[in-house]
Scaffold this active site. Sequence first.
Site, short mmCIF file in Angstrom:
data_model
loop_
_atom_site.label_atom_id
_atom_site.label_comp_id
_atom_site.label_asym_id
_atom_site.label_seq_id
_atom_site.Cartn_x
_atom_site.Cartn_y
_atom_site.Cartn_z
N TYR A 78 0.85 -1.19 0.00
CA TYR A 78 0.00 0.00 0.00
C TYR A 78 0.89 1.24 0.00
CZ TYR A 78 -4.57 -2.12 1.11
OH TYR A 78 -5.76 -2.81 1.08
N GLU A 184 -11.13 -2.80 -2.33
CA GLU A 184 -12.37 -3.38 -1.79
C GLU A 184 -13.58 -2.48 -2.05
OE1 GLU A 184 -10.68 -6.30 1.73
OE2 GLU A 184 -11.54 -4.36 2.31
N GLU A 283 -5.61 -10.40 -0.81
CA GLU A 283 -5.43 -10.43 0.64
C GLU A 283 -6.00 -11.75 1.16
OE1 GLU A 283 -6.96 -7.09 2.82
OE2 GLU A 283 -6.42 -5.67 1.23
N TYR A 349 -0.22 -7.89 14.01
CA TYR A 349 -1.21 -8.58 13.18
C TYR A 349 -1.16 -10.10 13.33
CZ TYR A 349 -4.73 -7.98 9.51
OH TYR A 349 -5.91 -7.90 8.81
#
EC number: 3.2.1.23
Length: 984
Positions: A78, A184, A283, A349
């Site tokens: 990103y 998305e 993803e 994460y």
Amino acid sequence: MRLLNIFTTLCLLLWSGAATNDGLTDVVEWDPYSLTINGDRVFIYSAEFHYQRMPVPELWLDIFQKFRANGFNTISVYFFWSYHEASKGSFDFETSGKNVQRVLDYAKEAGIYVIARAGPYCNAETSAGGLALWGSDGSMGTLRTNNAAYYQSWQPWIKEIGAILAKNQVTNGGPVILNQVENELQETVHSATNTLVLYMEQLETAFRAAGITVPFSHNEKGQRSQSWSTDYENVGGAVNVYGLDSYPGGLSCTNSNSGFSVVRNYYQWFSNYSYTQPSYFPEFEGGYFTPWGGSFYDECQSELDPSFPDVYYKNNIGQRTTLMSLYMAWGGTNWGHSAAPVVYTSYDYAAPLRETRQIRDKLSQTKLIGLFTRVSTDLLKTDMIGNGTGHSVSSTGIWSWVLRNPDTQAGFTVVQQASSGSRASVTFDVYLNTSLGAVTASDVNLNGRQSKILVTDYNFGNHTLLYASSDILTYGTFDVDVLVFYLEQGQIGQFALKTTSKLTYQVYGNSVFAANSSSTSTSQTFTYTQGAGQTVVQFSDGALVYLLDQPSAWKFWAPPTTSNPQVKPNEQIFVLGPYLVRNASISSGVAQIFGDNDNATTIEVYAGSSLTSIVWNGVSLSATKTKYGSYSASLPGTESRVISLPSLTNWESANSLPEKETSYDDSKWTVCNKTTTLSPIAPLTLPVLFSSDYGFYTGQKIYRGYFDGLTYTSINITCSGGLAFGWSAWLNGVLIGGNTGVATATTTNAVLDLTNFTSVIKSENNLVTVVVDYHGHDETSTAKGVENPRGILGAFLVPKPSASTGFKLWKIQGNAGGSANIDPVRGPMNEGGFYGERVGWHLPSSPSLPSDSTPLIGLNTSGISFYTTNFTLALDSDLDVPLGIKLSAPAGTIARVMFWINGYQYGKYVPHIGPQTVFPIPPGIINNQGSNKLALSLWAMTDAGARLTDVELVSYGVYESGFGFDRDWSYLQPGWDEGRLAYA
């Protein structure tokens, strides 16, 4: 299922010709099977990485090398607009951690491709989802549509970032292979005039205008809609390669038996909606985030378990997936104020690579799949032969996927328990079809949450496996063909080699290995029981087979000898034993290996008959040749290396909330005088008090409101700062209340009773000081997203005057310089509005503070104190020692703490909400050799005061490393200057 198989097969037959491209380049092409780059099919095994979450550029290469070593050939990145455009029209792509070109250069150096994801909206649990924070005042218009104001806002961003990405495309010798458009974005209405369709077309036009020629991609937000595929209701805006995001784990940090139910309809989904394209997960669950007040990542064992990649990722392979990107592969840190409100400082994460850059067992298991897919080229073109419970197996408790390459007839059978969350150990037979007829692989065992990929007619070099019931890790072609299997200790493996000769063999190791009586004139079958460690079988025809138990497989490495992300079986060296092998080469018989190690071990290298010696991190090892042609040597560990971390003492301190006193001079502050706002959220009172309307987009805000009169009984204040934020209010220097924060509230209201403060109230010029915490701007999944205002939403005195709020003046102060980005090295989201920050007490070389109090003494009443100390580290230059700061407070403490290392805000500690108490600090932010400055703010939210019980430097591990973490980091750590005093 049968009709779907027939339909899909017909589509594949019709597609049996050349691959498709976007009409702009044939370097990157695709068909229903896989992506093709420079004419070769490739399995894209991608690691999601966000450079914003690691502000030390040199460590990007450290992470990329670890990705490559662990089987990844691609990173998905990103590019957050918010990080690069602090104020409208002012872009920064060069300063320190914002140097995009270095990201791409390091990727190329490491030998990995890049999937570029530049938004403009990204989500990613980053503040505002990555949209520029200057748009938080409402000036962007209707977000993520073809709205004219929004178009004018994002177009310069795409032009700027697109130009950088364009020159780094694989077509120009760079690493960029795909360009994702938006993120998305659900196509809920399939109409050519729909605003989302027009928006996607605008974006695609802008990217092409910037020079992007590689294929476009997009990521469907779960199986919730059907968006942007050329194969389904394409009315415009469709991309070249459709992708589906999926986070199917359903795991619980507090209940290890929860979830773990795999999704088995991906194949049907892709067959319905993207049948002319390869199956792609932009993803797929590499972990998951935990919120304020939740469990910390290290406690979430279900998410960290290596069984997850073993079952879930192989399940994807069984459904013909050939592009899979793990989100996250390394999460990093939400340093400064970069987090969205749904997360706290750590963005670990539960990813395979820990926030501290340490390799988890989860990554080691993930590696086994990456190394297998790297060399298994027949896997890149397969048809679904069948699947289901009891399909091609002897037990209805087993689910299988059966794939076959239509050209080579190589087969891949993926087996897993029908109830994927089961922990039972089950043994069964698998019925396989081979080029020599049907065979039965017997005694296949799945030990609970385990999956295996059985192969048939699998070529490795000059040899062919007729079948194998053990997982293949990889193979290499040296002077001889070398094949590597892995199993859990005690499991039975079986394989057959196609051969017309009766092979003899030598076994080195403790696995029980034997030839079967079922061997034929065209094949020879072998069965073994996996022993501890490694066993090597040397066959009379030259083939070499490694049999590894799982822990040994985790310490097996296959460093490429090429910088090409597409690694051929003859372009690698095999290394066993160390914690990490970053890269390797062989020249004149010498294997030069660079890596990291923790525990003393034996290193073994197989590189063919030319190998004569091993050099590890520049040091020649005393190596011995084994009977089967490898070389081994003792490799020392770090067990005896002494790491001395200093105690944090000699604190200085000062009051960091002089603004609550009536004597404080706020004449230079910004007056809140706006009566209208562009925000789609109406202010509760006027004037507008939204912080973004006055140019303060990030960090804590301080307000000073004035009123006259003695008759008011309360003050009604509503504030917003993101989930788990809090706020405090003082009247003429005395705390009158606020809200200490709860994990689930973004906005809170309080009616502050004044009846107990009559002795404090004056007839005129009463001062209300309000400090509002900030936990980021919302993503668009929350109502108006970035346009949800921060700061005070409304304030009025009670009884409320009929035509006013009772306040005669409001002023606001935020981060020093507001949107001016006065510290471009650390960037626009590092600081907030505390006095100590504004005047630069957190920066290296700032002036001494007047008091010698410590955070362990703290405050005995409400307020904010600032503390600083300096310490020196002298870690050996050949070590990587991940460090952190550990904080603790007495039970019941109601406070908010931030700390800075050498000017970087690297932790928010909220003891009454949690969960984080230990905060990793990477090299470059902290100096492993030399002086460091630690600054800490302590906000006591009640008159009980607050203190800490521990502020401690901690080590996460000690690794001897060939990377080189002893560097001059001074360019990342600019110091204090007198200009800061202007913000006092």
